[in-house]
Design a protein around this motif. Structure first.
Motif: not given
Length: 184
Positions: A90-110
């Protein structure tokens, strides 16, 4: 699960949320979080990997092959590897650092955790960090994970940021406030 609207509204947040949902269904949230930490470390360390994920001149298949090789080298789980393949396609690899950060935030909130960014003028001891963590956890009513950095410009004291809340007990701020009061 209650995720902030800001995370869900962003492109990275939507991908991270989808990955979290899949990991939750498979019972592999911790494994995926570990994979993403390895991937973040690799991105931080390797200029070539960063270039491979952000270079628009590379084709989808070239990016896919690159991240598949990295996933194999880092021994990432099947879900994380497939996720990287989707991002490449999907040509979205450039957003990978933001996705990692968002995933960590979601997991921590859970897990009922919140991250506090602590900035001090000098390195804090483990005992000081543990005491600060205990006090912040009591104040917040949920588990606080600390992220610590040193900024000598503070002169002394601490600046603690939890979400949009900021507690500034630095000497620099106190001196600036005093200077402003003396001008008035």
């Amino acid at each position: 699960m209650d995720i902030s609207a800001g995370i869900q509204a962003s492109l990275a947040g939507r991908y991270a949320s989808a990955l979290f949902d899949l990991a939750s269904e498979n019972g592999t949230v911790t494994a995926v979080e570990t994979d993403l930490e390895k991937l973040k470390a690799a991105l931080d360390e390797s200029d070539d990997l960063r270039a491979a994920t952000t270079n628009p001149q590379l084709s989808r298949s070239e990016q896919g092959q690159a991240v598949e090789a990295v996933a194999q080298h880092l021994s990432l789980s099947e879900l994380t590897t497939n996720f990287l393949g989707v991002l490449a396609n999907n040509r979205r690899l450039s957003k990978l650092p933001d996705m990692i950060s968002a995933f960590k935030t979601i997991a921590a909130a859970q897990r009922g955790e919140v991250t506090a960014q602590v900035t001090s003028a000098h390195e804090l001891t483990e005992e000081q960090l543990a005491t600060l963590k205990t006090k912040l956890t009591a104040r917040q009513g949920r588990t606080v994970m600390l992220s610590h950095e040193v900024d000598p410009d503070l002169l002394g004291g601490l600046v603690v940021t939890i979400g949009s809340q900021r507690i500034d007990g630095s000497i620099r701020t106190r001196l600036n406030s005093l200077a402003q009061a003396m001008k008035a």
